[in-house]
Design an enzyme around this catalytic site. Structure first.
Site, PDB file in Angstrom:
ATOM      1  N   CYS A   1     -30.263 -23.168 -43.935  1.00  0.00           N
ATOM      2  CA  CYS A   1     -29.520 -23.981 -45.179  1.00  0.00           C
ATOM      3  C   CYS A   1     -29.746 -23.311 -46.414  1.00  0.00           C
ATOM      4  CB  CYS A   1     -30.491 -25.339 -45.174  1.00  0.00           C
ATOM      5  SG  CYS A   1     -30.175 -26.403 -43.638  1.00  0.00           S
TER       6      CYS A   1
ATOM      7  N   LYS B   1     -20.047 -30.904 -38.482  1.00  0.00           N
ATOM      8  CA  LYS B   1     -19.922 -30.866 -39.827  1.00  0.00           C
ATOM      9  C   LYS B   1     -18.951 -29.861 -40.282  1.00  0.00           C
ATOM     10  CE  LYS B   1     -24.328 -29.837 -40.362  1.00  0.00           C
ATOM     11  NZ  LYS B   1     -25.676 -29.152 -40.656  1.00  0.00           N
TER      12      LYS B   1
ATOM     13  N   CYS C   1     -38.185 -32.260 -43.863  1.00  0.00           N
ATOM     14  CA  CYS C   1     -37.146 -32.009 -42.803  1.00  0.00           C
ATOM     15  C   CYS C   1     -37.607 -31.936 -41.487  1.00  0.00           C
ATOM     16  CB  CYS C   1     -36.667 -30.469 -43.099  1.00  0.00           C
ATOM     17  SG  CYS C   1     -35.449 -29.876 -42.113  1.00  0.00           S
TER      18      CYS C   1
ATOM     19  N   ARG D   1     -17.940 -32.130 -46.023  1.00  0.00           N
ATOM     20  CA  ARG D   1     -19.162 -32.207 -46.702  1.00  0.00           C
ATOM     21  C   ARG D   1     -18.867 -31.936 -48.283  1.00  0.00           C
ATOM     22  NH1 ARG D   1     -24.049 -31.973 -44.089  1.00  0.00           N
ATOM     23  NH2 ARG D   1     -23.359 -32.651 -41.967  1.00  0.00           N
TER      24      ARG D   1
ATOM     25  N   LYS E   1     -17.335 -27.662 -43.643  1.00  0.00           N
ATOM     26  CA  LYS E   1     -17.652 -27.207 -45.024  1.00  0.00           C
ATOM     27  C   LYS E   1     -16.562 -26.507 -45.867  1.00  0.00           C
ATOM     28  CE  LYS E   1     -22.634 -27.767 -44.265  1.00  0.00           C
ATOM     29  NZ  LYS E   1     -24.024 -26.793 -44.232  1.00  0.00           N
TER      30      LYS E   1
ATOM     31  N   CYS F   1     -34.773 -23.398 -48.686  1.00  0.00           N
ATOM     32  CA  CYS F   1     -34.495 -24.634 -48.262  1.00  0.00           C
ATOM     33  C   CYS F   1     -35.458 -25.614 -48.337  1.00  0.00           C
ATOM     34  CB  CYS F   1     -33.864 -24.633 -46.731  1.00  0.00           C
ATOM     35  SG  CYS F   1     -35.455 -24.392 -45.632  1.00  0.00           S
TER      36      CYS F   1
ATOM     37  N   ARG G   1     -28.158 -37.946 -49.966  1.00  0.00           N
ATOM     38  CA  ARG G   1     -27.841 -36.992 -50.642  1.00  0.00           C
ATOM     39  C   ARG G   1     -26.307 -37.271 -51.447  1.00  0.00           C
ATOM     40  NH1 ARG G   1     -26.259 -32.439 -46.342  1.00  0.00           N
ATOM     41  NH2 ARG G   1     -28.323 -32.345 -46.170  1.00  0.00           N
TER      42      ARG G   1
ATOM     43  N   CYS H   1     -36.342 -22.659 -40.680  1.00  0.00           N
ATOM     44  CA  CYS H   1     -35.906 -22.799 -39.298  1.00  0.00           C
ATOM     45  C   CYS H   1     -34.562 -21.796 -39.393  1.00  0.00           C
ATOM     46  CB  CYS H   1     -35.825 -24.237 -38.776  1.00  0.00           C
ATOM     47  SG  CYS H   1     -34.198 -24.954 -39.059  1.00  0.00           S
TER      48      CYS H   1
HETATM   49 FE1  SRM Z   1     -28.759 -27.992 -43.759  1.00  0.00          FE
HETATM   50  C1  SRM Z   1     -29.431 -29.730 -41.148  1.00  0.00           C
HETATM   51  C2  SRM Z   1     -30.984 -29.528 -45.805  1.00  0.00           C
HETATM   52  C3  SRM Z   1     -27.154 -26.575 -46.858  1.00  0.00           C
HETATM   53  C4  SRM Z   1     -26.952 -25.527 -41.995  1.00  0.00           C
HETATM   54  N1  SRM Z   1     -30.080 -29.437 -43.434  1.00  0.00           N
HETATM   55  C5  SRM Z   1     -30.400 -30.008 -42.358  1.00  0.00           C
HETATM   56  C6  SRM Z   1     -31.172 -31.229 -42.512  1.00  0.00           C
HETATM   57  C7  SRM Z   1     -30.355 -32.596 -43.052  1.00  0.00           C
HETATM   58  C8  SRM Z   1     -32.254 -31.454 -41.569  1.00  0.00           C
HETATM   59  C9  SRM Z   1     -31.804 -32.594 -40.241  1.00  0.00           C
HETATM   60  O1  SRM Z   1     -30.728 -32.352 -39.507  1.00  0.00           O
HETATM   61  O2  SRM Z   1     -32.553 -33.281 -39.865  1.00  0.00           O
HETATM   62  C10 SRM Z   1     -32.001 -30.755 -43.934  1.00  0.00           C
HETATM   63  C11 SRM Z   1     -32.583 -31.745 -44.620  1.00  0.00           C
HETATM   64  C12 SRM Z   1     -33.889 -31.336 -45.300  1.00  0.00           C
HETATM   65  C13 SRM Z   1     -34.449 -32.260 -46.323  1.00  0.00           C
HETATM   66  O3  SRM Z   1     -35.625 -32.824 -46.070  1.00  0.00           O
HETATM   67  O4  SRM Z   1     -33.887 -32.599 -47.305  1.00  0.00           O
HETATM   68  C14 SRM Z   1     -31.009 -30.050 -44.511  1.00  0.00           C
HETATM   69  N2  SRM Z   1     -29.115 -27.959 -45.769  1.00  0.00           N
HETATM   70  C15 SRM Z   1     -29.853 -28.751 -46.346  1.00  0.00           C
HETATM   71  C16 SRM Z   1     -30.101 -28.557 -47.680  1.00  0.00           C
HETATM   72  C17 SRM Z   1     -30.579 -29.707 -48.820  1.00  0.00           C
HETATM   73  C18 SRM Z   1     -31.085 -27.348 -48.067  1.00  0.00           C
HETATM   74  C19 SRM Z   1     -31.393 -27.127 -49.482  1.00  0.00           C
HETATM   75  O5  SRM Z   1     -32.457 -26.792 -49.756  1.00  0.00           O
HETATM   76  O6  SRM Z   1     -30.718 -26.933 -50.644  1.00  0.00           O
HETATM   77  C20 SRM Z   1     -28.612 -28.450 -48.306  1.00  0.00           C
HETATM   78  C21 SRM Z   1     -27.778 -29.623 -48.377  1.00  0.00           C
HETATM   79  C22 SRM Z   1     -26.445 -29.184 -48.627  1.00  0.00           C
HETATM   80  C23 SRM Z   1     -25.558 -30.234 -49.133  1.00  0.00           C
HETATM   81  O7  SRM Z   1     -25.775 -30.880 -50.387  1.00  0.00           O
HETATM   82  O8  SRM Z   1     -24.616 -30.906 -48.487  1.00  0.00           O
HETATM   83  C24 SRM Z   1     -28.409 -27.525 -46.892  1.00  0.00           C
HETATM   84  N3  SRM Z   1     -27.321 -26.419 -44.118  1.00  0.00           N
HETATM   85  C25 SRM Z   1     -26.821 -26.137 -45.577  1.00  0.00           C
HETATM   86  C26 SRM Z   1     -26.251 -24.531 -45.465  1.00  0.00           C
HETATM   87  C27 SRM Z   1     -25.786 -23.920 -46.763  1.00  0.00           C
HETATM   88  C28 SRM Z   1     -24.401 -24.442 -47.111  1.00  0.00           C
HETATM   89  O9  SRM Z   1     -23.696 -25.208 -46.505  1.00  0.00           O
HETATM   90  O10 SRM Z   1     -23.698 -23.545 -47.717  1.00  0.00           O
HETATM   91  C29 SRM Z   1     -26.454 -24.720 -44.174  1.00  0.00           C
HETATM   92  C30 SRM Z   1     -25.690 -23.085 -43.775  1.00  0.00           C
HETATM   93  C31 SRM Z   1     -24.013 -23.052 -43.602  1.00  0.00           C
HETATM   94  C32 SRM Z   1     -23.464 -23.899 -42.379  1.00  0.00           C
HETATM   95  O11 SRM Z   1     -23.287 -24.989 -42.343  1.00  0.00           O
HETATM   96  O12 SRM Z   1     -23.495 -23.127 -41.297  1.00  0.00           O
HETATM   97  C33 SRM Z   1     -26.942 -25.538 -43.207  1.00  0.00           C
HETATM   98  N4  SRM Z   1     -28.460 -27.661 -42.009  1.00  0.00           N
HETATM   99  C34 SRM Z   1     -27.740 -26.817 -41.605  1.00  0.00           C
HETATM  100  C35 SRM Z   1     -27.662 -26.729 -39.967  1.00  0.00           C
HETATM  101  C36 SRM Z   1     -27.267 -25.884 -38.914  1.00  0.00           C
HETATM  102  C37 SRM Z   1     -25.735 -26.363 -38.686  1.00  0.00           C
HETATM  103  C38 SRM Z   1     -25.168 -25.418 -37.516  1.00  0.00           C
HETATM  104  O13 SRM Z   1     -23.977 -24.984 -37.650  1.00  0.00           O
HETATM  105  O14 SRM Z   1     -25.993 -25.139 -36.479  1.00  0.00           O
HETATM  106  C39 SRM Z   1     -28.449 -28.144 -39.742  1.00  0.00           C
HETATM  107  C40 SRM Z   1     -28.952 -28.646 -38.248  1.00  0.00           C
HETATM  108  C41 SRM Z   1     -27.669 -29.289 -37.762  1.00  0.00           C
HETATM  109  O15 SRM Z   1     -26.715 -29.566 -38.438  1.00  0.00           O
HETATM  110  O16 SRM Z   1     -27.976 -29.891 -36.622  1.00  0.00           O
HETATM  111  C42 SRM Z   1     -28.675 -28.738 -41.074  1.00  0.00           C
HETATM  112 FE1  SF4 Z   2     -34.822 -27.860 -42.613  1.00  0.00          FE
HETATM  113 FE2  SF4 Z   2     -34.098 -25.667 -41.105  1.00  0.00          FE
HETATM  114 FE3  SF4 Z   2     -32.223 -26.492 -43.160  1.00  0.00          FE
HETATM  115 FE4  SF4 Z   2     -34.607 -25.705 -43.784  1.00  0.00          FE
HETATM  116  S1  SF4 Z   2     -32.969 -24.623 -42.767  1.00  0.00           S
HETATM  117  S2  SF4 Z   2     -33.833 -27.640 -44.446  1.00  0.00           S
HETATM  118  S3  SF4 Z   2     -36.026 -26.131 -42.177  1.00  0.00           S
HETATM  119  S4  SF4 Z   2     -32.882 -27.393 -41.049  1.00  0.00           S
END
Ligand code: SRM
Ligand code: SF4
Length: 567
Positions: A475, A204, A432, A140, A206, A426, A71, A471
C-alpha cells in the site's frame, strides 16, 4: 474468503445492498454479517478490529473491538477549507481524533463504531464528500498530480480526472438508501450498470493522472494511467499506461508487482471512451476464478499485451497514436512554497505517513484547523501522504507561515531530514487486518535510527526514497522505492533495494526476513560503498544497479518494461 464467494456475494447483493441494513441494526454485535463485510467496502468502509486489544479481549472472553475504517472519494485529493473543517470535526466526534491522508489522495477515518457509522457517513456527505466506491471491486479514488504549478494544465487534468471518476461510479442507489435515507424507488434494485454489470470488476481498479516532469502519483503503479502531454503549457492529450500494480504474496511467484506499459497517445476527447474500453476489457477478460490473479496486470500478462490493446481499440473505436516523448524527474513532492504560473502560491507540508493528529510533538490537527479557518484557496492531498495548502495569494503567505510554525507543521527535529521527507509508510498496525509488521508507527523510529548511519558516511542529505509496508500488499508502493521494508513478521522485514526514484523501476529482494539490526548493518555496508563510489548526482538505486550489487527482479514482464522506459 474464496474468490467464488466474493463473486457470489456481489451477484446476490441486489446491487450492493445485501443485508447491510439488518447488519447495522443488530444491537447484539459490533460487527456486520460476513457477506456485508464484503459489501460495505463498495460503500467506502472496512470492518476492522483494534489489533492492540486482541489478546486482552480474548482473555476477557469479549468479542473483538470491532470498529470501522471509512475512506473518502476525493479525486485528486482536493478539498476546500470549509470541507476541511467539517472533516476535522468528524475526526473528533466519531473517529480516533485523527485524519489520515492515504497514498491515493483520500482521507481515512479509523475507529468508528458500528452504531455511529451511519451518522459519520451522513456527516461526511454533509461536507459534500462521499465515500462511494472508495473500496471494493470498482474504480477507486482517481489520482492527480498534486501541486498545481503549471496551473492551467493542472486544472484541465484535474477536470478530466473528476469527469472520469464520476463516469466510472457505480449507478446503484444502494449507497444513498442505506446511508442517506433516500426513498427506495420501485424497481430501483434493477439499476443498470452498463460499465460494471452485476458482478462489478474481478478486482479493484486504479487510475492515476501524472503531469511530467513529476511522477508524484506513481502513474506506473496504476491499472490505468494517463501521462499528460503539454504543448506550450496547454494540455494536448495523454500517453496511456496500462497494467501497473503493486500487490504480491510472500513466496508466491504467481503474484508480483508490475510497472505499467505505455501503449500510445490519445486526445482528451477520447479519454472517456478509451477508459471505458479498458475497464470493460478487464471486466470481461479478468480472472474471476482466482482473486489473487484477478488484477488487470495479470489479465495483460495472461492474454498478452497485443490482445488487450486490440480489445481496447476495438471497444473504444479509437486507434492509439504513437506514444509522445515524456520524461519524469522524480516521484516525490516539492516541499515549501512554489509560485504557480497564475501568481498564486502553494505550500507543500510534510506529514509523517499522512497522519494528522495532535500529539506531544506538535498540534497538527489544531494547526490545520486554524489554517482552514483563514485559508481561501484549497487543500490538496498528495499521493505521498503529504498536504499542499494551495492557491494562496502572496499577501496571505505570512499568516499561513506563522500558523505552520506555531503548530510544528513543517519544522521540528523529526521532520527535517531528506530521508524522512521522502519516506512513505502504510497504515499497518493496529487497524489493518492484513499487517504482518508495523509500518506507520515504525517509520519515525526507523528513520531516526537510519539517519546516523547515513551521516556516518557523509550522506546526511542524500535524497533516498524509503518506503515501508506492513505486508506484501504494497500500500505504500514499496516496490518502487530505493529502499523498502516489506513486513514479514513482527519486527522482521524483507529488504528490497533498487527503485529509481522516478517510479519507473521496481526494486529487488536483497535480504529476506531480517530484523532491524540486520537491516541497519546491511545498509551501513552499502552506504559506505555508495558514498565512496557513486557518480555525480547518482541516486542510491541507480548506483546499486550500476555497481552490480543488484539486478532487475525476475518478474515475468518486468525486464522488458524497464528497458522500454529507460530507452
Ligand atoms: Fe491498500 C488492502 C490501506 C493504497 C494495495 N489497503 C488494504 C486494506 C484495506 C487492508 C484490508 O484489505 O483489510 C488497508 C487498510 C488499512 C487501514 O487500517 O487503514 C489498506 N491502501 C491502504 C492505504 C490507506 C495505505 C496508506 O497508508 O495510505 C491506501 C489507501 C488508498 C486509497 O485512498 O484508496 C492504500 N493499497 C494501496 C496501494 C497504493 C496505490 O494504490 O497507489 C496499493 C498498491 C497498488 C495496487 O493496488 O496494486 C494497495 N491494499 C493493497 C492490496 C493488494 C492488492 C493486490 O493487487 O494484491 C490490498 C489487499 C487486497 O486487496 O486484498 C490492500
Ligand atoms: Fe495493511 Fe499490508 Fe496495506 Fe500495509 S501494505 S496497509 S499492512 S494491507
Amino acid at each position: 474468503m474464496s474468490n467464488h464467494s466474493v463473486e457470489d456475494i456481489k451477484s446476490e447483493s441486489n446491487r450492493l445492498r445485501g443485508s447491510l441494513l439488518d447488519s447495522l441494526a443488530d444491537p447484539v454485535t459490533g460487527a456486520l454479517r460476513e457477506s456485508d463485510q464484503t459489501l460495505i467496502k463498495y460503500h467506502g468502509s472496512y470492518q476492522q478490529d483494534d489489533r492492540d486489544l486482541r489478546d486482552e479481549r480474548r482473555r476477557q472472553k469479549l468479542e473483538q473491538a470491532y470498529q470501522f475504517m471509512i475512506r473518502t472519494r476525493t479525486p485528486g485529493g482536493v478539498v476546500t477549507p470549509s470541507q476541511w473543517l467539517k472533516l476535522d470535526a468528524i475526526a473528533t466526534q466519531y473517529a480516533n481524533h485523527s485524519l489520515r491522508i492515504t497514498t491515493r489522495q483520500a482521507f481515512q477515518y479509523h475507529g468508528v463504531i458500528k452504531r455511529e457509522l451511519k451518522a459519520t457517513m451522513q456527516a461526511i456527505n454533509a461536507a459534500l464528500i462521499d465515500t462511494l466506491a472508495a473500496c471494493g471491486d470498482v474504480n477507486r479514488n482517481v489520482l492527480v498530480a498534486a501541486n498545481p504549478l503549471e496551473s492551467r494544465a493542472h486544472a484541465e487534468v484535474q477536470a478530466w480526472a473528476a469527469k472520469l471518476s464520476e463516469h466510472l461510479l457505480p449507478n446503484t442507489r444502494a449507497y444513498y438508501e442505506i446511508w442517506l435515507d433516500e426513498e427506495r424507488v420501485a424497481g430501483s434494485g434493477e439499476e443498470e450498470e452498463p460499465i460494471y454489470g452485476a458482478t462489478y470488476l474481478p478486482r479493484k481498479f486504479k487510475v492515476g493522472f501524472a503531469v511530467p516532469p513529476v511522477n508524484d502519483v506513481d502513474v506506473f503503479a496504476n491499472d490505468l494511467g494517463f501521462i499528460a502531454v503539454l504543448d506550450d503549457g496547454a494540455l494536448v492529450g495523454f500517453n496511456l499506461v496500462i497494467g501497473g500494480g503493486m500487490g504480491a504474496t510472500h513466496g508466491d511467484a504467481e503474484t508480483y508487482p508490475r510497472v505499467g506499459n505505455v501503449i500510445g497517445f490519445i486526445t482528451p476527447e477520447q479519454l472517456l471512451d478509451v477508459a471505458t474500453a479498458v475497464v470493460t476489457t478487464q471486466r470481461d477478460l479478468g480472472n474471476r476464478e482466482l482473486r489473487k490473479r484477478a488484477r488487470f496486470k495479470y489479465t495483460i500478462d495472461d492474454h498478452g499485451l497485443d490482445t488487450v490493446v486490440g480489445e481496447i481499440e476495438r471497444r473504444s473505436g479509437v486507434t492509439l497514436q504513437p506514444t509522445r516523448a515524456f520524461r519524469f524527474e522524480h516521484n516525490g513532492d516539492r516541499y515549501g512554497w512554489v509560485e504557480g504560473e497564475d501568481g498564486r502560491w502553494h505550500l507543500t507540508l510534510h506529514l509523517f505517513a499522512g497522519r494528522i493528529a495532535d500529539t506531544s510533538h506538535a498540534t497538527h490537527l489544531t494547526g490545520l484547523r486554524e489554517i482552514a479557518n483563514v485559508h481561501r484557496g484549497e487543500f490538496r492531498m498528495t499521493a505521498n501522504q503529504n498536504l499542499v495548502i494551495a492557491g494562496v495569494p502572496a499577501g496571505e503567505r505570512e499568516r499561513i507561515d506563522t500558523l505552520v510554525k506555531t503548530h510544528g507543521l513543517d519544522a521540528g527535529d523529526r521532520l527535517g531530514t531528506a530521508l524522512q521527507r521522502a519516506a512513505v509508510a502504510c497504515v499497518a498496525l493496529p487497524t489493518c487486518g492484513l499487517a504482518m509488521a508495523e509500518a506507520e508507527r515504525y517509520l519515525p523510529d526507523f528513520t531516526d535510527r537510519l539517519q546516523p548511519v547515513l551521516e556516518k558516511h557523509g550522506l546526511r542529505d542524500a535524497p533516498i526514497l524509503l518506503r515501508i509496508s506492513g505486508c506484501p500488499n504494497g500500500c505504500s508502493r514499496p516496490y518502487l522505492a530505493e529502499i523498502a521494508l516489506v513486513g514479514k513478521a513482527p519486527g522482521r522485514y524483507n529488504l528490497m533495494l533498487g527503485g529509481d526514484a522516478r517510479g519507473q523501476r521496481l526494486n529487488t529482494l536483497y535480504r529476506e526476513n531480517i530484523d532491524e539490526a540486520a537491516i541497519l548493518a546491511t545498509l551501513d555496508e552499502l552506504f559506505a560503498r555508495y558514498a565512496g563510489e557513486r557518480a555525480d548526482g547518482e541516486g542510491f538505486g541507480d548506483f546499486l544497479h550500476r555497481s552490480g550489487v543488484i539486478a532487475l527482479p525476475a518478474y515475468p514482464t518486468h525486464r522488458q518494461i524497464a528497458l522500454e522506459l529507460h530507452a
